[in-house]
Design an enzyme around this catalytic site. Structure first.
Site, PDB file in Angstrom:
ATOM      1  N   ILE A  59       0.834  -1.207   0.000  1.00 34.34           N
ATOM      2  CA  ILE A  59       0.000   0.000   0.000  1.00 34.34           C
ATOM      3  C   ILE A  59       0.869   1.258   0.000  1.00 34.34           C
ATOM      4  CG2 ILE A  59      -1.798   1.295   1.243  1.00 34.34           C
ATOM      5  CD1 ILE A  59      -2.765  -1.327  -0.083  1.00 34.34           C
ATOM      6  N   CYS A  60       1.977   1.224   0.710  1.00 31.00           N
ATOM      7  CA  CYS A  60       2.885   2.377   0.731  1.00 31.00           C
ATOM      8  C   CYS A  60       3.429   2.626  -0.676  1.00 31.00           C
ATOM      9  CB  CYS A  60       4.034   2.144   1.704  1.00 31.00           C
ATOM     10  SG  CYS A  60       3.484   1.869   3.403  1.00 31.00           S
TER      11      CYS A  60
END
Length: 166
Positions: A59-60
């Protein structure tokens, strides 16, 4: 302190995010070439602070890619991706992903950014890392948008962050 989740498990941050309308606290972070940057280096420009635990999580990485896409469409706006990752890891990530429109900044030296902005994770598997946060600052470093993402594994609300600039 904010109550958030990591994999559905409750965790907390060390403090509260800057409030809308407040002036953002100055910081000193490390760039991928190991020089230092502070908030004042971006005076006169709007800023999106895309803050996350690590570029080595899905997600980062997705948030860095998404903001990289959006960056070229925004006038007088810098997108700063901030994590506790080593600058070498940030540089490797950007090279591998073709990310050129955002600036990577590292809080690896002392974690003071995470502490001062109230977003350091206080417990759990990610203790000491940054929680997933998006802050939007105007040209005078006033906070005009703030999002503490409630679940680390959830993407931020990109559209709302971008909309705050219009």
């Amino acid at each position: 302190m904010a109550s958030i989740k990591l994999g559905g498990n409750p965790i907390e941050t060390t403090g509260s995010l800057p409030i809308i309308g407040s002036k953002a606290t100055n910081f000193k972070l490390t760039t991928t070439d190991l020089s230092s940057k502070s908030l004042s280096d971006y005076d006169g420009q709007r800023k999106i602070l895309n803050i996350f635990p690590s570029v080595d999580t899905g997600i980062c990485a997705a948030s860095a890619r998404k903001f990289n896409e959006e960056a070229s469409k925004l006038d007088n706006t810098k997108i700063l991706c901030i994590s506790r990752d080593l600058p070498f890891a940030q540089k490797r990530f950007c090279a591998a992903e073709g990310i050129e429109n955002v600036e990577m900044l590292s809080d690896f030296k002392d974690g003071s950014f995470g502490k001062n902005y109230g977003l350091e994770i206080k417990d759990g598997a990610f203790q000491g890392l940054h929680s997933r946060v998006v802050l939007v600052l105007d040209e005078n470093n006033k906070v005009i948008y703030s999002e503490q993402v409630p679940e680390i594994g959830q993407e931020p609300d990109y559209a709302s962050a971008i909309k705050a600039l219009h």
